[in-house]
Design a protein around this motif. Structure first.
Motif: not given
Length: 446
Positions: A44, A46-47, A73-77, A387, A435-436
């Motif tokens: 996952t 997250k930016k 801002e966004n999150r992707t799996t 991160y 970015t993590s």
């Protein structure tokens, strides 16, 4: 682990067929080795929202675009390949001719096993493809090869240069410090000592440099003479009359136990190649930002293995672009890592910082924590949590087209085509944001 294949008549025929397909000819080897590594995980990413207002990445034409639109801002799996190590497969062959002389070859290709395609711009043997001759005084190799700088980084990390390995951040400064086309190299090994010299007639610099890639989708520009392409791109290594892309490299390493010390050098000529941004609009357009002349890089590293099972590694890289005009970016990258072995477990931590010493004065700072459980010598389950923070620094303007530019080295040089494989799991970095990543994966050697 590398597994020798004892050649029966059928196996020998199969090996000859592979050689015929790859090289247009075949010959019997005294030994052929098939080897590789497969690595895939689920992560996952997250930016945070990028602060790009007024920079290159926050413009639509010449109109500033709000950060929430330009870099939200966004999150992707994802199913992500090569998190802890780069997936690859390869063939090696040797023929012992006696008297200390051996002939050989290596064919090695990168893989993205999440979708089964080839890495390195879709090349069948995009990592290495060379023929070699070993003599009593050293080894000569001709063909596509790992650079001396990349070899040095493999020795100066607690990891395996997978996409979550922050200790490889110095390589992000210029992709020609990884794999190079058209290389002649000379290697000398003596006990723990290793020396390498290399020269390339064009390691991979086209007349226009951008982040365009071959095999691009309709939403991204395809690499060609008009849009440019990444440094080290699929068709960037053709020799030119102006000797653009020439590269030289050197490595000297004492890879002893418990101490190892590594030093590497790299230089390549851009010879007036223009660096800029590409767009798919209208069949592909290119906006030049500045004109590059040369790049030089140097690294030093050391590692020490304590009797307690603790491995401590540190490295430092200095890179500089010489451009036409006032923009000569200098990048300093330092990293330190520690790994502790506890039975079948390996626990590790890394810290890195990469910064422009001039130019934008932006910087990238990262932390990565890792844990591996080794089921065997070949198979491991792993997790990575970490991160990277980007500090955009100052806003500067291109010398050819005066568009504003800002960001730290990772967030800026990757979108400008300096690097083929982005740092940090291919997730990219939002300028002036964090970015993590949280991941779990499986790795297997064969």
């Amino acid at each position: 682990m590398k597994k020798a294949v004892k050649q029966s008549t059928m196996q020998r025929a199969m090996a000859m067929s592979v050689m015929a397909l790859a090289c247009g000819g075949a010959w019997a080897q005294s030994s052929v080795t098939v080897y590789g590594l497969l690595d895939a995980g689920v992560d996952t990413v997250k930016k945070g929202q990028g602060n790009v207002q007024g920079t290159l990445f926050g413009l639509s034409g010449t109109t500033p675009v709000p950060n929430a639109i330009a870099s939200p801002e966004n999150r992707t799996t994802r199913m992500a390949p090569s998190l802890s190590a780069q997936s690859h497969f390869g063939f090696k062959g040797t023929e012992d001719m006696g008297g200390g002389y051996k002939a050989g070859f290596t064919l090695e290709g990168g893989l993205q096993i999440d979708n089964g395609v080839l890495a390195n711009d879709g090349r069948l043997f995009g990592r290495q493809a060379f023929v070699s001759l070993t003599t009593p005084v050293g080894e000569v190799r001709l063909g596509r090869q790992a650079s001396p700088m990349l070899i040095g980084y493999y020795l100066a990390t607690t990891e395996r240069l997978g996409s979550t390995d922050l200790m490889g951040a110095g390589l992000v400064v210029n992709t020609l410090q990884t794999y190079q086309d058209n290389v002649a190299s000379y290697l000398v090994r003596k006990g723990p000592w290793l020396g390498v010299l290399s020269y390339s007639t064009n390691a991979g610099v086209a007349s226009r440099v951008s982040a365009a890639r071959n095999g691009a989708t309709s939403a991204t520009p395809a690499a060609n003479a008009t849009t440019g392409q990444i440094v080290g791109g699929l068709t960037a290594g053709a020799e030119s009359t102006d000797e653009r892309g020439r590269a030289q490299g050197a490595l000297l390493a004492y890879n002893g136990t418990p101490l190892a010390v590594i030093a590497a050098y790299h230089r390549n000529d851009f010879r007036g190649a223009q660096v800029g941004v590409a767009s798919p609009a209208g069949g592909g357009t290119f906006i030049p930002l500045y004109t590059a002349d040369t790049f030089t890089g140097a690294m030093i590293g050391a590692k020490y293995a304590f009797p307690t099972g603790t491995l401590l590694v540190a490295n430092f890289h200095r890179g500089q672009y010489k451009n036409v005009g006032a923009l000569d970016p200098k990048v300093h990258t330092a990293s330190i890592g520690i790994k502790q072995t506890l039975g079948a477990f390996e626990l590790g931590a890394q810290y890195m910082q990469s910064r422009f010493k001039n130019f934008t004065r932006g910087k990238d700072t990262g932390v990565m924590l890792g844990a591996d459980y080794n089921f065997s010598k070949r198979t491991a389950l792993y997790s990575r949590i970490g991160y990277v923070d980007d500090d955009r620094g100052d806003i500067v303007r291109g010398t050819v087209t005066p568009l504003p530019i800002a960001g730290g080295p990772g967030a800026l040089l990757v979108p400008l085509g300096a690097q083929e494989v982005p740092l940090f799991s291919g997730a990219g970095q939002n300028v002036d944001a964090r970015t993590s990543i949280v991941s779990i994966g499986l790795r297997h050697f064969f």
